[in-house]
Write a protein that holds these residues in place. Sequence first.
Motif, PDB file in Angstrom:
ATOM      1  N   GLY A 122       0.807  -1.218   0.000  1.00  0.00           N
ATOM      2  CA  GLY A 122       0.000   0.000   0.000  1.00  0.00           C
ATOM      3  C   GLY A 122       0.840   1.267   0.000  1.00  0.00           C
ATOM      4  N   GLY A 123       2.172   1.086   0.024  1.00  0.00           N
ATOM      5  CA  GLY A 123       3.055   2.243  -0.018  1.00  0.00           C
ATOM      6  C   GLY A 123       3.260   2.917   1.327  1.00  0.00           C
ATOM      7  N   ASN A 124       2.892   2.240   2.406  1.00  0.00           N
ATOM      8  CA  ASN A 124       3.127   2.786   3.748  1.00  0.00           C
ATOM      9  C   ASN A 124       3.402   1.636   4.718  1.00  0.00           C
ATOM     10  OD1 ASN A 124       0.585   1.819   4.974  1.00  0.00           O
ATOM     11  ND2 ASN A 124      -0.400   3.338   3.676  1.00  0.00           N
ATOM     12  N   ASN A 125       3.485   1.954   6.004  1.00  0.00           N
ATOM     13  CA  ASN A 125       3.769   0.934   7.011  1.00  0.00           C
ATOM     14  C   ASN A 125       2.685   0.873   8.095  1.00  0.00           C
ATOM     15  OD1 ASN A 125       4.307   3.308   8.315  1.00  0.00           O
ATOM     16  ND2 ASN A 125       6.347   2.752   9.010  1.00  0.00           N
ATOM     17  N   VAL A 126       1.458   1.239   7.740  1.00  0.00           N
ATOM     18  CA  VAL A 126       0.336   1.232   8.679  1.00  0.00           C
ATOM     19  C   VAL A 126      -0.350  -0.127   8.659  1.00  0.00           C
ATOM     20  CG1 VAL A 126      -1.920   2.264   9.201  1.00  0.00           C
ATOM     21  CG2 VAL A 126      -0.002   3.715   8.460  1.00  0.00           C
ATOM     22  N   TRP A 127      -0.588  -0.637   9.863  1.00  0.00           N
ATOM     23  CA  TRP A 127      -1.296  -1.907  10.040  1.00  0.00           C
ATOM     24  C   TRP A 127      -2.434  -1.671  11.026  1.00  0.00           C
ATOM     25  CZ3 TRP A 127       0.562  -6.918   8.322  1.00  0.00           C
ATOM     26  CH2 TRP A 127       1.713  -6.835   7.523  1.00  0.00           C
ATOM     27  N   TYR A 128      -3.618  -2.242  10.740  1.00  0.00           N
ATOM     28  CA  TYR A 128      -4.793  -2.086  11.598  1.00  0.00           C
ATOM     29  C   TYR A 128      -5.007  -3.348  12.439  1.00  0.00           C
ATOM     30  CZ  TYR A 128      -5.772   2.124   8.962  1.00  0.00           C
ATOM     31  OH  TYR A 128      -5.680   3.375   8.391  1.00  0.00           O
ATOM     32  N   TYR A 129      -5.337  -3.123  13.710  1.00  0.00           N
ATOM     33  CA  TYR A 129      -5.529  -4.205  14.681  1.00  0.00           C
ATOM     34  C   TYR A 129      -7.002  -4.609  14.678  1.00  0.00           C
ATOM     35  CZ  TYR A 129      -4.884  -6.656  19.165  1.00  0.00           C
ATOM     36  OH  TYR A 129      -4.802  -7.595  20.163  1.00  0.00           O
ATOM     37  N   THR A 130      -7.260  -5.891  14.501  1.00  0.00           N
ATOM     38  CA  THR A 130      -8.632  -6.384  14.421  1.00  0.00           C
ATOM     39  C   THR A 130      -8.695  -7.838  14.869  1.00  0.00           C
ATOM     40  OG1 THR A 130     -10.574  -6.498  12.974  1.00  0.00           O
ATOM     41  CG2 THR A 130      -8.465  -7.187  12.007  1.00  0.00           C
TER      42      THR A 130
END
Length: 125
Positions: free
Chosen positions: A88-96
Motif C-alpha cells: 500500500g506504499g506505507n507501514n500502517v497496520w490495523y488491529y482487528t
Amino acid sequence: MGKHKRIGPAVVLSLAACAAVSTAVAAPAAAATCYASGGNLYCDNAPAPIYAAPQYSRPNGNPERVVDRLLTTFSYFKCYRTGQQHGGGNNVWYYTYGDQTGSWGYVAAVNVYTSVDPYPGVAHC
C-alpha cells in the motif's frame, strides 16, 4: 451517393464486445465505506490474513505467524500501529479480530480500503 460497405456478423459481434468492455471500464468504481468512531475504524476491506505482529516477516527472515483471517468485506478495526512496509506504499497496520477463530492481530492497510493511512480519528495502539 457514397458507397456503403457491408460488414459481416463477426465484425458486428466484435464491435459489440468492444463497446461492452469500454462501458465496463468507463464506469466509476464505488467508493469505499469507512468511518472512525470512538477511536475505532469501520471500513470495507479485502479478505486477508491477520498476522500476530504488524509485519509479513520477522527480522530473521522467517514469515510472521498468521493468527486468523478476515473473510468479510466490512470490518471493525480497534486501532493502528506502524510496522513493516507493504504494497500500500506505507507501514500502517490495523488491529482487528478474525472471522475464523476470533483471534486478534494485524492487517496491512493495503487490505483496508481507506482513503488515507492512518485513517483520521483512529487511535494508535
